[in-house]
Write a protein that holds these residues in place. Structure first.
Motif, PDB file in Angstrom:
ATOM      1  N   TRP A   9     -40.775  39.741 -98.807  1.00  0.00           N
ATOM      2  CA  TRP A   9     -39.657  40.403 -98.128  1.00  0.00           C
ATOM      3  C   TRP A   9     -38.360  40.252 -98.924  1.00  0.00           C
ATOM      4  N   VAL A  13     -35.968  43.119-100.671  1.00  0.00           N
ATOM      5  CA  VAL A  13     -34.533  43.266-100.405  1.00  0.00           C
ATOM      6  C   VAL A  13     -33.752  43.254-101.716  1.00  0.00           C
ATOM      7  N   GLU A  40     -43.397  43.004 -89.521  1.00  0.00           N
ATOM      8  CA  GLU A  40     -42.952  43.854 -88.417  1.00  0.00           C
ATOM      9  C   GLU A  40     -43.816  43.629 -87.179  1.00  0.00           C
ATOM     10  N   LEU A  47     -38.265  46.728 -89.475  1.00  0.00           N
ATOM     11  CA  LEU A  47     -37.437  46.012 -90.441  1.00  0.00           C
ATOM     12  C   LEU A  47     -36.852  46.913 -91.515  1.00  0.00           C
ATOM     13  N   VAL A  48     -37.540  48.032 -91.819  1.00  0.00           N
ATOM     14  CA  VAL A  48     -37.060  48.928 -92.863  1.00  0.00           C
ATOM     15  C   VAL A  48     -37.230  50.376 -92.424  1.00  0.00           C
ATOM     16  N   THR A  56     -34.390  51.153 -96.648  1.00  0.00           N
ATOM     17  CA  THR A  56     -33.109  50.731 -96.092  1.00  0.00           C
ATOM     18  C   THR A  56     -33.386  49.746 -94.965  1.00  0.00           C
ATOM     19  N   LEU A  57     -32.675  48.642 -94.944  1.00  0.00           N
ATOM     20  CA  LEU A  57     -32.904  47.629 -93.919  1.00  0.00           C
ATOM     21  C   LEU A  57     -32.336  48.069 -92.575  1.00  0.00           C
ATOM     22  N   THR A  58     -33.082  47.777 -91.524  1.00  0.00           N
ATOM     23  CA  THR A  58     -32.551  47.949 -90.177  1.00  0.00           C
ATOM     24  C   THR A  58     -31.693  46.733 -89.841  1.00  0.00           C
ATOM     25  N   GLY A  61     -33.833  43.898 -89.906  1.00  0.00           N
ATOM     26  CA  GLY A  61     -34.154  43.528 -91.279  1.00  0.00           C
ATOM     27  C   GLY A  61     -33.071  42.672 -91.914  1.00  0.00           C
ATOM     28  N   HIS A  62     -31.808  43.019 -91.642  1.00  0.00           N
ATOM     29  CA  HIS A  62     -30.700  42.218 -92.158  1.00  0.00           C
ATOM     30  C   HIS A  62     -30.735  40.809 -91.574  1.00  0.00           C
ATOM     31  N   THR A  65     -33.433  38.803 -93.207  1.00  0.00           N
ATOM     32  CA  THR A  65     -33.059  38.427 -94.572  1.00  0.00           C
ATOM     33  C   THR A  65     -32.224  37.159 -94.593  1.00  0.00           C
TER      34      THR A  65
END
Length: 301
Positions: A9, A13, A40, A47-48, A56-58, A61-62, A65
């Motif tokens: 992951w 990123v 997920e 997540l993306v 792109t991160l949701t 997702g952020h 991270t």
């Protein structure tokens, strides 16, 4: 959720695409895709967002991270501690140090630390608040020797106060308002400030507002000590800072304390950490040396 999931992951990123992440980790694209899908499913959250331009991160997702970086940092510390206990020489420590501390006690602390851990990998960053909080959250530094406003730093941080410091309003030697006593005389000056959530200058402006005083009209936002001090000593800008700077050579010879007929709030110097994140053995030793030095240094009294 397993360690290889988090590694895949974080590399996704960092690289921005499944293909690049796979190439970097010497895995197939299918393996990276599977790792993301399993994450997920485990978290029951997207997540993306995938597109022809990459991923792109949701918001979820952020958030993952940030936590994944912390988890990987803690695992690295665990490995480091075990190697150190087994007699290895791979200790690492990263610390952010506020200017008043690095101009006074840091050399002594560094000498003492080298006596006990001569081969440790040491990183020292400047510890002004605009950089400290993000660095702690991301695991870039183990702890900070800083002077935050405790009410403003958030519940995810822990602060151990060590010493209260008197503050002053400083100007260059020979400044035309070097002997000013009234607040109103200084409003048209340039003011140098380190502004961020939890910073002393942000708190200072809040105190000015609460006291019913006019806010300085011209503020230069700076993020490093070097920039701020250079402007302070080579222009007519003003800066609030620890009064101990007057005892610290050669800086004390470059500035004067403006004798304002009003008191400035003191600041509290201490050790700032991310709550519930234990320090490595090396960082624990380093922090203890800072405690001893700060409490005994006459320049900070």
């Amino acid at each position: 959720m397993k360690d290889h999931h988090l590694k895949a992951w974080l590399r996704l990123v960092e690289t921005g695409s499944i293909r690049a992440a796979a190439r970097s980790l010497h895995l197939s694209q299918a393996a990276i895709t599977k790792a993301v899908k399993e994450l997920e499913e485990d978290l029951d959250a997207p997540l993306v967002v995938r597109s022809s331009r990459g991923v792109t991160l949701t918001e979820c997702g952020h958030q993952l991270t940030s936590r994944a970086r912390m988890a990987q940092a803690q695992l690295a510390l665990a490995r480091q501690d075990i190697r150190e206990l087994q007699g290895g020489n791979s200790a690492r420590v990263a610390v952010a140090v506020t200017p008043m501390a690095f101009l006074s006690v840091l050399p002594e602390v560094m000498r003492s630390f080298r006596l006990s851990m001569p081969l440790a990998d040491v990183t020292i960053d400047e510890g002004l608040m605009p950089m400290v909080l993000p660095a702690l959250r991301e695991g870039a530094v183990d702890f900070a020797v800083a002077a935050p406003v405790r009410e403003s730093i958030g519940s995810d941080f822990s602060f151990e106060p060590l010493l209260d410091l008197d503050t002053m309003l400083a100007c260059r030697r020979g400044h035309p308002l070097e002997n000013a006593t009234q607040w109103s005389e200084l409003l048209e000056c340039e003011w140098l400030m380190y502004l961020s959530p939890g910073s002393q200058h942000t708190h200072f402006l809040e105190n000015i507002r609460e006291a019913g005083l006019a806010r300085p009209r011209r503020i230069i936002k700076v993020n490093t000590f070097g920039v701020g001090w250079n402007l302070l000593t080579r222009s007519d800008a003003l800066l609030t800072c620890p009064a101990g700077m007057l005892k610290t050579a050669p800086y004390g010879d470059q500035v004067s304390r403006i004798p304002l007929a009003m008191s400035l709030p003191p600041i509290t110097l201490g050790i700032l950490t991310l709550r519930d994140n234990p320090l490595s053995l090396a960082a624990t030793r380093f922090a203890e040396l800072f405690r001893r030095a700060i409490r005994s240094d006459a320049r900070l009294a």
